[in-house]
Design an enzyme around this catalytic site. Structure first.
Site, short mmCIF file in Angstrom:
data_model
loop_
_atom_site.label_atom_id
_atom_site.label_comp_id
_atom_site.label_asym_id
_atom_site.label_seq_id
_atom_site.Cartn_x
_atom_site.Cartn_y
_atom_site.Cartn_z
N GLY B 10 -19.74 -27.84 8.83
CA GLY B 10 -20.92 -27.08 8.43
C GLY B 10 -20.68 -25.58 8.50
N PHE B 13 -25.37 -21.04 9.76
CA PHE B 13 -25.38 -19.98 10.78
C PHE B 13 -24.50 -20.37 11.97
CE2 PHE B 13 -28.09 -16.97 9.03
CZ PHE B 13 -29.25 -17.55 8.52
N GLY B 14 -24.65 -21.63 12.44
CA GLY B 14 -23.91 -22.08 13.61
C GLY B 14 -22.41 -22.16 13.34
N VAL B 78 -18.11 -34.90 4.90
CA VAL B 78 -17.69 -35.81 5.97
C VAL B 78 -18.53 -37.06 5.90
CG1 VAL B 78 -17.48 -36.11 8.45
CG2 VAL B 78 -17.05 -33.87 7.44
N GLU B 169 -44.31 -18.29 3.76
CA GLU B 169 -43.54 -17.33 2.97
C GLU B 169 -43.52 -17.72 1.50
OE1 GLU B 169 -40.50 -15.85 6.52
OE2 GLU B 169 -39.88 -17.46 5.19
N ALA B 315 -32.51 -20.37 13.34
CA ALA B 315 -31.17 -19.78 13.27
C ALA B 315 -30.62 -19.33 14.62
CB ALA B 315 -31.18 -18.62 12.28
N GLN B 316 -31.44 -18.65 15.40
CA GLN B 316 -30.95 -18.11 16.67
C GLN B 316 -30.40 -19.19 17.60
OE1 GLN B 316 -30.09 -15.46 18.38
NE2 GLN B 316 -30.27 -14.37 16.45
#
Lengths: 441, 441
Positions: B10, B13-14, B78, B169, B315-316
């Site tokens: 992946g 972000f991570g 995968v 949003e 995300a954080q």
């Protein structure tokens, strides 16, 4: 009393210019295109080589004419016309009537009926085709990186057919993409093994240009590593290779067709006189024989030069023809006789790559190299529609130039070709590995 | 002796943060993603509402790691894993072995099994989905412009399901697109008839935020004209309408799903313990139970906070988890014991529209309105990958803000939905018009 209605088929260079000129006249303008945007075709090859994004090279038609209250737009495809009723027949079944009609539907690919080309080639006449080509090209490198044995099968051979400006620009840009940008991306692929092969049936490139420019283009491309095959025709193509008339074959998964155009098929559907390439026969004033209120301009029309030869299918011919036709419509409305179209050749340009272009101006002023390249960049920037697009393109060009980066190398949707997967699916052995949770194949 | 190989599944972000941290360690990193680019998901809704282009919101993964010689990339999917052989099984049939594995495959849409939603909704978790949604949204206006009777059939009703940050949003941005931009594009459509309807099952929007922020979001949206339906669930959907649990129905051709996510289906294929939403159960140090060399981070993992509750899928959490896991791998290589993951809540933000956002910082500092909006813009700009992307996004935002223009309103490829054509093909009468050259239908 209602204003006369001018319907324009096609929002390319010709259609947009005609609408712009007519917007200042006491008429209602309806612009029709199958896409809701204008495509800046000269820069499509830059989408395909990851230098620019689609949104920089295309502009919403409604956005262009937002301030013009007498210009309307309809997204749709014209399928036919009734002369008797002065009406267009649309694909969605609706009818559009006109007082004046300007046919500016442009050109489409000409595969010359060569076996296998239409099914296997990547053409470059629309934004979608350019994005698809980009995805495909980058996918070949991903495939080679995962399985280097594919290189011998030609996965890194890229064949461009057609040595005119489009083919030359495409070949040059592909080569730069590979050797200046992708070379740094892939560790398992020897990018110097990637081949760009430009195939041309005539004995020179850019045959519309002077022999000095032709020699220059040939030299630069060969120096930079593009293989140029002149006097070479394509006999047929399939999913594995391109087969040349002289018997040679080039294994490849990428055949890019820049070898010819013909008039948009709409020309065939109208039941009017056509000439070579399907182009619509027009009078000297660009109206159709027997139909003074119907005009054809640009690539779809066979407008003639002073010698009676069809003018080249280039943007300037469309743009000047559009201005002329707008004036003739005005003259008709005022009861004045129409005038002949006189094309002013403003010159031509083609770019070959970084620092290398050819420019030929009407006073026989020719120059090549860095200056010509700057001129080419400047001209295309100015002709782009929309300030925001110009700014974005300018920034991207500056960025690409100084950093050798082309950030737009995304593989999206349709273009995702997975040669490895196809291969795997064809030859998958019975699985013997202990795989947690996955159904055995 | 070969360096240990860390495989990361992946490039979100991570994954990107993990690769970045690990690139400085004596390991070989292989980053795998089914796309060749990283997607900046928080701004996908801006592609969908024609404010930004895909290439600004996505970045080639190879481009990110060009300078890092120990980071390699493989584009692929995968499908499974062999614990015994410490090997991944790829969709193309190849196998990838690892010494350490970081599962960062993220989340996918959760349609909760509601009838008709998966087939008819437009989700928003990828660039391709965003482009498709954009094309579809603008196509509805083109259709209404050509045939205003479609408005009564709901072609200008846009239903967004889900009142979290994504749905809010999306609803706000759609409304702005219609009333600030498209309103000037269409002459035959009364754009004020376009409805944006936000449906939420709970009794408030942004339920992860404080009640002050929740009230603010609700007020701003309603003031600006978005119809907000709280305490409302979707019962089913089809091609004509959305049907609510209370019996009401909303005729629409556009159902946008922002109501829930679940772990990427890869989590199901691995045969490991999962918790709610399919999230992978992990130890406090983020390694998998019984597999010290395998970790899971971000949306796909059920990493816990101090109270033992799963952390939000934002995300954080992925970014901090990634840094943590990189450090734990280093500790393992040095023979040191691993440490628990301690998440530091840096606050959260959501934007509602022009000049209106909510920001909540850990010290209970909350602010809304113009300042929060600027903070939101700034933060997202800084987190974007790639300087060129940041520059382009910045310019587009400035442009959109001052000119109310959104030039990226292109209808491309797949997204082209032609309700008129479908309608015409269904009800085409025998043609009686004299049409030159067109086969009669």
């Amino acid at each position: 009393m209602a204003l006369p209605r001018v319907v324009i088929i096609g929002a390319g260079f010709g259609g947009l210019k005609a609408a712009e000129k007519l917007s200042k006249m006491p008429v209602e303008v309806l612009l029709i295109d199958r896409n809701n945007y204008h495509t800046f075709q000269p820069l499509l090859y830059q989408i395909a080589t990851a230098g620019l994004d689609p949104e920089e090279v295309a502009h919403s038609v409604r956005g262009v004419f937002q301030g013009q209250h007498n210009v309307d737009f309809r997204m749709g495809t014209v399928e036919g016309l009734s002369w008797e009723r002065q009406t267009l027949w649309m694909a969605d079944g609706s009818l559009i009537s006109f007082d004046y009609l300007i046919i500016a539907a442009g050109a489409s690919n000409n595969f010359f009926g060569i076996e296998g080309v239409e099914e296997n080639a990547f053409p470059l006449k629309s934004v979608e085709e350019a994005v698809r080509m980009r995805s495909h090209v980058i996918s070949q490198f991903e495939a080679a990186d995962a399985d280097p044995s594919l290189v011998a099968e030609g996965v890194l051979n890229f064949v461009v057919v057609g040595g005119g400006a489009t083919g030359v620009e495409m070949a040059g840009a592909l080569h730069e993409l590979f050797h200046l940008v992708l070379a740094h991306d892939y560790r398992n692929v020897d990018v110097s093994q990637a081949r760009v092969i430009l195939v041309e049936a005539a004995d020179g490139l850019l045959t519309a240009f002077s022999s000095k420019s032709q020699r220059y283009a040939l030299e630069v491309l060969r120096e930079r590593g593009v293989e140029v095959m002149l006097d070479t025709k394509v006999a047929r193509a399939d999913t594995r290779a391109v087969y040349l008339a002289d018997g040679r074959e080039i294994p490849t998964k990428t055949l890019i067709w820049a070898a010819g155009i013909r008039a948009n098929p709409l020309a065939d559907a109208l039941g009017v006189a056509q000439t070579r390439g399907g182009r619509i026969v027009v009078n000297r004033d660009l109206s159709l024989p027997d139909h003074r209120n119907v005009f054809a301009i640009g690539d779809i029309a066979a407008s003639l030069d002073e010698q009676g030869e069809p003018l080249p299918q280039v943007a300037q011919v469309a743009i000047q023809g559009a201005s002329h036709v707008a004036r003739q419509i005005e003259r008709q409305m005022r009861g004045q006789p129409m005038r002949d179209f006189r094309y002013r050749d403003l010159g031509m340009m083609a770019t070959i790559g970084r620092h290398a272009a050819v420019t030929e101006l009407p006073t026989k002023l020719r120059f090549t190299g860095f200056l010509a390249w700057l001129a080419w960049l400047f001209l295309h920037l100015m002709y782009l529609v929309g300030f925001r697009n110009r700014l974005n393109v300018f920034i991207n060009w500056m960025w690409n130039y100084f950093t050798y980066d082309r950030s737009a190398r995304l593989i999206l949707g349709d273009g995702r070709v997975d040669p490895l997967r196809e291969q795997a699916e064809a030859t998958m052995p019975a699985a013997s590995v202990d795989v947690a949770g996955v159904p055995q194949r």
